[in-house]
Design an enzyme around this catalytic site. Structure first.
Site, PDB file in Angstrom:
ATOM      1  N   LYS A   1       0.795  -1.288   0.015  1.00 37.03           N
ATOM      2  CA  LYS A   1       0.052   0.083   0.049  1.00 37.03           C
ATOM      3  C   LYS A   1       0.884   1.253   0.197  1.00 37.03           C
ATOM      4  CE  LYS A   1      -1.604   2.548   3.072  1.00 37.03           C
ATOM      5  NZ  LYS A   1      -2.250   2.768   4.540  1.00 37.03           N
TER       6      LYS A   1
ATOM      7  N   ASP B   1      -6.328   1.137   0.933  1.00 35.41           N
ATOM      8  CA  ASP B   1      -6.454   1.116   2.523  1.00 35.41           C
ATOM      9  C   ASP B   1      -7.825   0.930   2.880  1.00 35.41           C
ATOM     10  OD1 ASP B   1      -8.149   3.143   1.728  1.00 35.41           O
ATOM     11  OD2 ASP B   1      -7.152   4.617   3.040  1.00 35.41           O
TER      12      ASP B   1
END
Ligand code: SF4
Length: 223
Positions: free
Chosen positions: A120, A138
């Site tokens: 991420k 996320d």
């Protein structure tokens, strides 16, 4: 979600916010890596508060190493998991100096090998610092992708791969920002604000949350 609806979905988010930006403050790619690494399980507002003074002092990996782990902890002790994060930030700074000449590599695989940097974080850095069409999934994007039907998946990686496949040009560059902001401010975790959502008619989530007045009115009638 059908192709035409996906285009309409993004077009509305884009019209509402043509130039979305990360809410994390950073002046260069290195500071961005640090800010994103610090932001795990913390709010952007909390990270910005801690990095405001830090980033005036520290702009390069060498300056971060010179500050040292204890010095860094003094700046970030208001952020969750600050001990581990301080250790990782110093270690990743050392790696950047040793292996990349003190620069942040514009390469997701290389970024992912840095201490404290997962997929991420690497996707955020690739997108924000280097303009890559990456999808940093996320908690907000994971929720919005699944609720709306835009990109359903059991894991962040599954959602990311579906977004990558489903998101058309010219929305690819900013898609992750639009989705994060939509999740953060409208499609909230506990109570999505469907009554004021600009993509409600395209979204598969049911039942839609009614406006507060309607909800309390119903409660009053039921009582
Ligand atoms: S309609 Fe509701 S569930 Fe669907 S995207 Fe909007 S806020 Fe989220």
């Amino acid at each position: 979600m059908k192709k035409a609806d996906i285009v309409e979905f993004y077009a509305r988010l884009a019209a509402d916010n043509p130039h979305p930006e990360t809410e994390l403050a950073a002046g260069n790619p290195f500071q961005l890596v640090v800010a994103v690494a610090l932001s795990a399980q913390a709010t952007d507002v909390g990270v910005n508060k801690a990095t405001r003074v830090l980033f005036e002092e520290v702009k390069t990996p060498a300056q971060m190493v010179a500050l040292g782990e204890e010095g860094l902890k003094q700046h970030i002790r208001t952020i969750g998991l600050f001990n581990t994060k301080a250790k990782n930030v110093i270690a990743l700074s050392e790696r950047l100096i040793a292996e990349y000449g003190g620069e942040v590599p514009a390469d997701r695989n290389a970024l992912e090998t840095l201490p404290g940097v997962g997929r991420k974080t690497a996707n955020v850095v690739m997108n924000v610092a280097f303009g890559a069409e990456t999808f940093a999934v996320d908690t907000h994007i994971f929720r919005v992708g699944n609720r709306t039907g835009l990109a359903r998946g059991k894991t962040p990686l599954a959602v990311e791969l579906k977004l990558d496949k489903a998101t058309p040009a010219p929305f690819r560059l900013h898609a992750h920002h639009w989705l994060i902001l939509h999740g953060r401010y409208v499609c909230k975790a506990r109570r999505p604000e469907c009554w004021r959502c600009i993509v409600a008619d395209l979204c598969a989530y049911k039942p839609k949350t009614p406006p507060p007045a309607a909800a309390s009115g119903k409660a009053a009638v039921a009582a």
